[in-house]
Enzyme design. Structure first.
Site, PDB file in Angstrom:
ATOM      1  N   ASP A 127       2.435  -1.797  -8.671  1.00 23.30           N
ATOM      2  CA  ASP A 127       1.817  -2.894  -8.162  1.00 23.30           C
ATOM      3  C   ASP A 127       0.887  -3.497  -9.023  1.00 23.30           C
ATOM      4  OD1 ASP A 127       1.770  -3.777  -5.063  1.00 23.30           O
ATOM      5  OD2 ASP A 127       0.117  -4.460  -6.115  1.00 23.30           O
ATOM      6  N   ASP A 171      10.336  -5.222  -3.023  1.00 24.49           N
ATOM      7  CA  ASP A 171       9.837  -5.584  -1.659  1.00 24.49           C
ATOM      8  C   ASP A 171       8.681  -6.807  -2.086  1.00 24.49           C
ATOM      9  OD1 ASP A 171       9.294  -5.881   0.926  1.00 24.49           O
ATOM     10  OD2 ASP A 171       7.699  -4.075   0.748  1.00 24.49           O
ATOM     11  N   CYS A 197       9.406  -9.968   4.172  1.00 26.43           N
ATOM     12  CA  CYS A 197       8.981  -9.737   5.649  1.00 26.43           C
ATOM     13  C   CYS A 197       8.824 -11.299   5.983  1.00 26.43           C
ATOM     14  CB  CYS A 197       7.564  -8.923   5.820  1.00 26.43           C
ATOM     15  SG  CYS A 197       6.186  -9.362   4.906  1.00 26.43           S
ATOM     16  N   PRO A 213       0.654  -1.205  -0.110  1.00 29.89           N
ATOM     17  CA  PRO A 213       0.071  -0.104  -0.114  1.00 29.89           C
ATOM     18  C   PRO A 213       0.764   1.148   0.066  1.00 29.89           C
ATOM     19  CG  PRO A 213       0.098  -0.840   2.254  1.00 29.89           C
ATOM     20  CD  PRO A 213       0.793  -1.795   1.326  1.00 29.89           C
ATOM     21  N   GLY A 214       2.152   1.415  -0.188  1.00 29.27           N
ATOM     22  CA  GLY A 214       2.895   2.660  -0.187  1.00 29.27           C
ATOM     23  C   GLY A 214       3.816   2.746   0.908  1.00 29.27           C
ATOM     24  N   GLY A 215       3.982   2.074   1.868  1.00 32.37           N
ATOM     25  CA  GLY A 215       4.870   2.585   2.903  1.00 32.37           C
ATOM     26  C   GLY A 215       6.170   2.698   2.531  1.00 32.37           C
ATOM     27  N   LYS A 216       6.653   2.125   1.685  1.00 37.01           N
ATOM     28  CA  LYS A 216       8.067   2.315   1.353  1.00 37.01           C
ATOM     29  C   LYS A 216       8.093   3.180   0.169  1.00 37.01           C
ATOM     30  CE  LYS A 216       9.436  -2.246   3.147  1.00 37.01           C
ATOM     31  NZ  LYS A 216       8.082  -2.830   3.198  1.00 37.01           N
TER      32      LYS A 216
HETATM   33  C1  SAM Z   1       5.109  -7.194   0.906  1.00 40.65           C
HETATM   34  S1  SAM Z   1       3.899  -6.185  -0.282  1.00 40.65           S
HETATM   35  C2  SAM Z   1       4.471  -4.691  -0.482  1.00 40.65           C
HETATM   36  C3  SAM Z   1       4.528  -3.875   0.474  1.00 40.65           C
HETATM   37  C4  SAM Z   1       4.702  -2.366   0.037  1.00 40.65           C
HETATM   38  N1  SAM Z   1       6.428  -2.504  -0.325  1.00 40.65           N
HETATM   39  C5  SAM Z   1       4.959  -1.452   1.314  1.00 40.65           C
HETATM   40  O1  SAM Z   1       6.004  -1.106   2.044  1.00 40.65           O
HETATM   41  O2  SAM Z   1       4.004  -0.954   1.527  1.00 40.65           O
HETATM   42  C6  SAM Z   1       3.965  -6.974  -1.671  1.00 40.65           C
HETATM   43  C7  SAM Z   1       3.123  -6.380  -2.934  1.00 40.65           C
HETATM   44  O3  SAM Z   1       3.591  -6.950  -4.066  1.00 40.65           O
HETATM   45  C8  SAM Z   1       2.333  -7.003  -4.846  1.00 40.65           C
HETATM   46  N2  SAM Z   1       2.693  -7.742  -6.079  1.00 40.65           N
HETATM   47  C9  SAM Z   1       2.452  -9.187  -6.052  1.00 40.65           C
HETATM   48  N3  SAM Z   1       2.824  -9.783  -7.343  1.00 40.65           N
HETATM   49  C10 SAM Z   1       3.437  -8.592  -8.101  1.00 40.65           C
HETATM   50  C11 SAM Z   1       3.795  -8.607  -9.272  1.00 40.65           C
HETATM   51  N4  SAM Z   1       3.936  -9.803 -10.146  1.00 40.65           N
HETATM   52  N5  SAM Z   1       3.921  -7.410  -9.838  1.00 40.65           N
HETATM   53  C12 SAM Z   1       3.775  -6.213  -9.140  1.00 40.65           C
HETATM   54  N6  SAM Z   1       3.280  -6.167  -7.682  1.00 40.65           N
HETATM   55  C13 SAM Z   1       3.057  -7.412  -7.211  1.00 40.65           C
HETATM   56  C14 SAM Z   1       1.243  -7.471  -4.150  1.00 40.65           C
HETATM   57  O4  SAM Z   1      -0.115  -6.978  -4.602  1.00 40.65           O
HETATM   58  C15 SAM Z   1       1.425  -6.538  -2.878  1.00 40.65           C
HETATM   59  O5  SAM Z   1       0.854  -5.204  -2.733  1.00 40.65           O
END
Ligand code: SAM
Length: 469
Positions: free
Chosen positions: A301, A353, A406, A282-285
């Protein structure tokens, strides 16, 4: 059996700190609902989890009807029930002749999880659970009363009987315990114990609007004590509802674990760089990166709905600041197929991530360990490798890619990176050195969940790769 204070002096969770156990319906602060109402809301959320829903979404639905001051205690009760899932499941199978209705079972879980806490006023918990049942499913009130009172009478024997099973004793699926014991023969019990503790609330201070010290001082004026957990991180001494902490709407801080906050520091972004956050929602990083430097950021994403959450976080935090040379574009796209969204201009920095089992953050999401299957590790590991391979050509020679998950399973960390570096002659793994708030400097890679006065973070894996010319 754990020692327990006499019921007359114990204060149940969910009551104001200075409250004393009271008879049902006795005065409670006007802004709090009755404990029975809070239990009913917690049970509503647990009932949905029992039907296969995720806890955070279920909580959102059930907390809305409560007065704001009741939401945190009700949420705590739902979390507590899931943290004790194996224990309450085993107990209910001993206590219940036949399976009750799902919602009755959910209320029984919530009540039993409260009774398992050493400092609870047991009589009040039972009375309020029965009152909650009477208000919703009156036919089940007698059943609930009988089973909860039987638990109180036979607690020691019942707990001894169920805790022979390691799944109950450690509150994790057997396969999960086996994976941890294989990877961490001497520390797996500490990892499991950390998962059972309630995680503190950690803020990331938006350095575009304030700084860590000013934010801490502002919170202290509001009676909220904090301590430092990283360059932009403050840990609250006591968890509070976000609405009760000044500065959120003004974009002065966000909620983000201190381990997650390392990513933006480790990626080492500089003004003017072109940066890709490849799995951003959701955009934290993404927001942390924009808070730290004037970069040209593509925030990608695959999940279009979750991209809206990136947008709303960016908006709330006012990023990039007017007048800054930074820019951000949020895009829904599959990071594994750059041909569908990439304009062909290489990036100085890439943050991957990657999606993972989230095994490092179970203390915040107690339902995760029960929803995952062993095969998920291999599936996600392959997905992480695929993403890494697809994104590597997008990095400039001399550029850096930070890979993070994580997770605490090596299959989603070191093994992915070792495989990739072996197969990719241009990839070189850099060592990462980090100075903790207590001044100690250490090489980091796999972080295990940690709660101590000078170190506080979830479990994360980080690897920094640089690209040869
Ligand atoms: C661990 S979360 C990311 C958290 C985010 N970096 C943050 O800090 O808020 C993983 C994200 O990867 C996305 N995701 C999964 N497969 C993906 C892909 N093939 N391409 C882009 N995003 C993907 C998911 O929708 C999810 O939102």
């Amino acid at each position: 059996m754990r020692p327990r204070p006499p019921a007359e002096t114990a204060v149940p969770r969910g009551f104001a700190p200075d409250a004393r156990p009271q008879p049902i319906g006795a005065d409670r602060p006007a802004h709090r609902a009755a404990l029975a109402t809070e239990m009913r809301a917690a049970a509503g959320a647990i009932g949905e989890v029992l039907a296969g829903q995720r806890l955070p979404e279920a909580l959102q639905r059930h907390m809305a009807a409560l007065p704001p001051a009741s939401r945190a205690p009700a949420r705590d009760m739902a979390y507590q029930a899931l943290r004790n899932k194996a224990r309450v499941t085993a107990l209910t199978s001993l206590l219940n002749g036949r399976a009750p209705d799902r919602m009755v079972l959910a209320l029984q879980w919530v009540a039993l999880a409260q009774l398992l806490e050493p400092m609870r006023a047991q009589a009040i918990v039972v009375d309020q659970a029965v009152a909650a049942a009477r208000a919703t499913f009156p036919a089940a009130a007698g059943f609930l009363n009988a089973t909860l009172r039987r638990f109180l009478r036979e607690e020691a024997a019942l707990l001894t009987a169920i805790e022979a099973d390691p799944v109950v004793r450690y509150e994790h699926p057997k396969w999960w315990l086996d994976e941890l014991a294989r990877a961490y023969p001497s520390s797996w019990q500490a990892i499991v114990a950390a998962a059972h503790r309630q995680a503190p609330l950690v803020l990331r201070v938006n350095r575009r609007r304030t700084d860590r010290e000013a934010c801490a001082a502002r919170l202290a004026l509001a009676g909220i004590q904090t301590r430092v957990a990283g360059p932009d991180a403050l840990v609250l001494d006591k968890a509070l509802a976000v609405e009760a902490i000044p500065g959120f709407e003004q974009g002065e801080w966000s909620v983000q674990d201190a381990g997650a906050q390392l990513a933006a520091h480790l990626l080492d972004v500089q003004d003017g760089q072109r940066v890709l956050d490849a799995c951003a929602a959701p955009g934290g990083k993404t927001c942390h990166l924009l808070e730290r430097a004037d970069i040209d950021l593509l925030s990608l994403d695959v999940d279009e709905k979750r991209c809206q959450r990136i947008e709303s976080n960016i908006d709330r935090l006012g990023l990039p600041m007017p007048g800054s040379r930074g820019a951000v574009r949020v895009l829904a796209g599959d990071a594994a197929t750059p041909a569908t969204w990439w304009d062909g201009i290489a990036f100085d920095r890439i943050l991957l991530d990657a999606p993972c089992t989230a095994s490092g953050i179970v203390r915040r999401h107690p339902d995760i360990r029960w929803l995952r299957r062993r095969g998920d590790i291999a599936t996600l590991s392959q997905q992480q490798s695929r993403l890494l391979t697809a994104l590597w050509p997008l990095l400039k020679p001399g550029g850096k890619l930070l890979f993070s998950t994580c997770s605490v399973f090596p299959g989603e960390g070191a093994e992915v990176i070792d495989r990739f570096v072996q197969q990719t002659p241009t990839a070189q793994r850099e060592s990462i050195n980090w100075t903790w708030p207590d001044g100690r400097r250490e090489a980091i890679s796999q972080l295990l969940p940690c709660t101590s006065p000078d170190r506080e973070h979830d479990g994360f894996f980080y690897a920094l790769l640089s690209k040869g010319q």
